[in-house]
Design a protein around this motif. Sequence first.
Motif, PDB file in Angstrom:
ATOM      1  N   SER A  26       0.914  -1.109   0.136  1.00  0.00           N
ATOM      2  CA  SER A  26       0.340   0.286  -0.064  1.00  0.00           C
ATOM      3  C   SER A  26       0.769   0.789  -0.363  1.00  0.00           C
ATOM      4  O   SER A  26       0.483   2.317  -0.433  1.00  0.00           O
ATOM      5  CB  SER A  26      -0.644  -0.279   1.307  1.00  0.00           C
ATOM      6  OG  SER A  26      -0.608   0.441   2.324  1.00  0.00           O
ATOM      7  N   TRP A  27       2.258   1.732   0.716  1.00  0.00           N
ATOM      8  CA  TRP A  27       3.240   2.248   0.314  1.00  0.00           C
ATOM      9  C   TRP A  27       4.475   2.198  -0.437  1.00  0.00           C
ATOM     10  O   TRP A  27       5.269   3.444  -0.104  1.00  0.00           O
ATOM     11  CB  TRP A  27       2.879   2.971   1.993  1.00  0.00           C
ATOM     12  CG  TRP A  27       3.849   2.073   2.610  1.00  0.00           C
ATOM     13  CD1 TRP A  27       3.127   0.899   3.909  1.00  0.00           C
ATOM     14  CD2 TRP A  27       4.822   1.570   2.670  1.00  0.00           C
ATOM     15  NE1 TRP A  27       3.548   0.174   4.211  1.00  0.00           N
ATOM     16  CE2 TRP A  27       4.921   0.682   3.883  1.00  0.00           C
ATOM     17  CE3 TRP A  27       6.340   2.434   2.611  1.00  0.00           C
ATOM     18  CZ2 TRP A  27       6.103   0.390   5.183  1.00  0.00           C
ATOM     19  CZ3 TRP A  27       7.237   1.304   2.945  1.00  0.00           C
ATOM     20  CH2 TRP A  27       6.979   0.775   4.571  1.00  0.00           C
ATOM     21  N   GLU A  28       4.601   1.228  -0.489  1.00  0.00           N
ATOM     22  CA  GLU A  28       6.000   1.176  -1.783  1.00  0.00           C
ATOM     23  C   GLU A  28       6.352   2.201  -2.509  1.00  0.00           C
ATOM     24  O   GLU A  28       7.101   2.386  -2.572  1.00  0.00           O
ATOM     25  CB  GLU A  28       5.973  -0.527  -1.863  1.00  0.00           C
ATOM     26  CG  GLU A  28       5.374  -1.214  -2.924  1.00  0.00           C
ATOM     27  CD  GLU A  28       5.916  -2.106  -3.689  1.00  0.00           C
ATOM     28  OE1 GLU A  28       6.974  -2.793  -2.873  1.00  0.00           O
ATOM     29  OE2 GLU A  28       5.073  -3.011  -4.620  1.00  0.00           O
ATOM     30  N   ARG A  30       5.030   4.978  -2.990  1.00  0.00           N
ATOM     31  CA  ARG A  30       5.988   6.017  -1.791  1.00  0.00           C
ATOM     32  C   ARG A  30       7.093   5.807  -1.512  1.00  0.00           C
ATOM     33  O   ARG A  30       7.870   6.980  -1.921  1.00  0.00           O
ATOM     34  CB  ARG A  30       4.531   6.369  -1.335  1.00  0.00           C
ATOM     35  CG  ARG A  30       2.881   6.869  -1.187  1.00  0.00           C
ATOM     36  CD  ARG A  30       2.661   7.801  -0.545  1.00  0.00           C
ATOM     37  NE  ARG A  30       1.998   7.063   0.651  1.00  0.00           N
ATOM     38  CZ  ARG A  30       1.685   6.642   1.557  1.00  0.00           C
ATOM     39  NH1 ARG A  30       1.730   8.203   2.223  1.00  0.00           N
ATOM     40  NH2 ARG A  30       1.596   5.847   2.347  1.00  0.00           N
ATOM     41  N   LEU A  31       7.392   4.753  -1.262  1.00  0.00           N
ATOM     42  CA  LEU A  31       8.818   4.922  -0.900  1.00  0.00           C
ATOM     43  C   LEU A  31       9.412   4.962  -1.823  1.00  0.00           C
ATOM     44  O   LEU A  31      10.891   5.349  -2.070  1.00  0.00           O
ATOM     45  CB  LEU A  31       8.991   3.110  -0.060  1.00  0.00           C
ATOM     46  CG  LEU A  31      10.365   3.113   0.297  1.00  0.00           C
ATOM     47  CD1 LEU A  31      11.223   4.207   1.454  1.00  0.00           C
ATOM     48  CD2 LEU A  31      10.653   1.708   0.487  1.00  0.00           C
ATOM     49  N   ILE A  83      10.312   6.744   6.290  1.00  0.00           N
ATOM     50  CA  ILE A  83       8.955   6.388   7.056  1.00  0.00           C
ATOM     51  C   ILE A  83       8.334   5.851   8.779  1.00  0.00           C
ATOM     52  O   ILE A  83       7.124   5.964   8.338  1.00  0.00           O
ATOM     53  CB  ILE A  83       9.260   5.051   6.719  1.00  0.00           C
ATOM     54  CG1 ILE A  83      10.006   4.462   5.231  1.00  0.00           C
ATOM     55  CG2 ILE A  83       8.584   3.162   7.179  1.00  0.00           C
ATOM     56  CD1 ILE A  83      10.573   2.599   5.505  1.00  0.00           C
ATOM     57  N   ASN A  84       8.826   6.447   9.495  1.00  0.00           N
ATOM     58  CA  ASN A  84       9.025   6.781  11.117  1.00  0.00           C
ATOM     59  C   ASN A  84       7.496   7.785  11.088  1.00  0.00           C
ATOM     60  O   ASN A  84       7.006   7.736  11.279  1.00  0.00           O
ATOM     61  CB  ASN A  84       9.995   6.307  11.347  1.00  0.00           C
ATOM     62  CG  ASN A  84      10.603   4.773  11.549  1.00  0.00           C
ATOM     63  OD1 ASN A  84      10.361   4.212  12.122  1.00  0.00           O
ATOM     64  ND2 ASN A  84      11.942   5.378  11.780  1.00  0.00           N
ATOM     65  N   GLN A  86       5.329   9.322   8.834  1.00  0.00           N
ATOM     66  CA  GLN A  86       4.602   8.726   8.262  1.00  0.00           C
ATOM     67  C   GLN A  86       4.012   7.608   8.893  1.00  0.00           C
ATOM     68  O   GLN A  86       2.610   7.230   8.365  1.00  0.00           O
ATOM     69  CB  GLN A  86       4.414   8.168   6.710  1.00  0.00           C
ATOM     70  CG  GLN A  86       5.423   9.260   5.864  1.00  0.00           C
ATOM     71  CD  GLN A  86       4.706  10.478   6.128  1.00  0.00           C
ATOM     72  OE1 GLN A  86       2.994  10.441   5.164  1.00  0.00           O
ATOM     73  NE2 GLN A  86       4.918  11.843   6.008  1.00  0.00           N
ATOM     74  N   LYS A  87       4.653   7.011  10.216  1.00  0.00           N
ATOM     75  CA  LYS A  87       3.773   5.849  10.679  1.00  0.00           C
ATOM     76  C   LYS A  87       3.585   5.036   9.934  1.00  0.00           C
ATOM     77  O   LYS A  87       2.097   4.302  10.238  1.00  0.00           O
ATOM     78  CB  LYS A  87       2.787   6.045  11.500  1.00  0.00           C
ATOM     79  CG  LYS A  87       3.170   7.392  12.913  1.00  0.00           C
ATOM     80  CD  LYS A  87       2.455   7.992  14.046  1.00  0.00           C
ATOM     81  CE  LYS A  87       2.384   9.145  14.641  1.00  0.00           C
ATOM     82  NZ  LYS A  87       3.945   9.503  14.791  1.00  0.00           N
ATOM     83  N   LEU A  88       3.965   4.064   8.898  1.00  0.00           N
ATOM     84  CA  LEU A  88       3.270   3.018   7.922  1.00  0.00           C
ATOM     85  C   LEU A  88       4.034   2.062   8.769  1.00  0.00           C
ATOM     86  O   LEU A  88       3.002   0.764   8.117  1.00  0.00           O
ATOM     87  CB  LEU A  88       4.192   3.560   6.963  1.00  0.00           C
ATOM     88  CG  LEU A  88       4.407   4.696   5.932  1.00  0.00           C
ATOM     89  CD1 LEU A  88       5.104   5.380   4.362  1.00  0.00           C
ATOM     90  CD2 LEU A  88       2.406   4.842   5.612  1.00  0.00           C
ATOM     91  N   VAL A  89       5.066   1.907   9.604  1.00  0.00           N
ATOM     92  CA  VAL A  89       4.517   0.269  10.102  1.00  0.00           C
ATOM     93  C   VAL A  89       4.510   0.758  11.409  1.00  0.00           C
ATOM     94  O   VAL A  89       4.274   1.511  12.644  1.00  0.00           O
ATOM     95  CB  VAL A  89       6.059  -0.270  10.286  1.00  0.00           C
ATOM     96  CG1 VAL A  89       6.545   0.028   8.397  1.00  0.00           C
ATOM     97  CG2 VAL A  89       7.600   1.064  10.733  1.00  0.00           C
TER      98      VAL A  89
END
Length: 153
Positions: A26-28, A30-31, A83-84, A86-89
């Motif tokens: 869902s966010w790769e 954007r990464l 990533i942190n 954006q609170k993606l994990v």
Amino acid sequence: MSNTFTQIHLQCVFAVKYRDAVIGKSWEERLHKYIIAILNNNGHKLLAINSMPDHLHLFFGMRPHQSLSDLMRLVKGDSSEWINSQKLVKGKFRWQEGYGAFSYSKSHTDAVIKYILNQEEHHRKRSFLEEYTEMLKKFEVEYDEKYIFKAME
């Protein structure tokens, strides 16, 4: 650097800390865009990028004004921070220490791009660890087993 002409094509491979499979579909994308922006902002040219849940492949034309270690520090550090933020994990995201870097001639770029873009299909047949150690052997890179990207034991 006037009068400096280069053709440097590098594939860099790096893993998520402990090879946790946390890069989400869902966010790769954007990464990838975030990492591409880092490359572009530092004057390098993306050729291909792709990731699996536990690692990422980056293939680019490198300009000689910056060291590879400085660039990888920026790519990995800034993307972890993003990533942190954006609170993606759940918890804290970190890339595993180190990376693999492999150089290619211009004549190999199409094959490398195809290989990177077909990671999902490729990993149906071979694990990341098998892929990575195969690359190290193919390029005759000396390595110590204890430093290979492995899950924490």
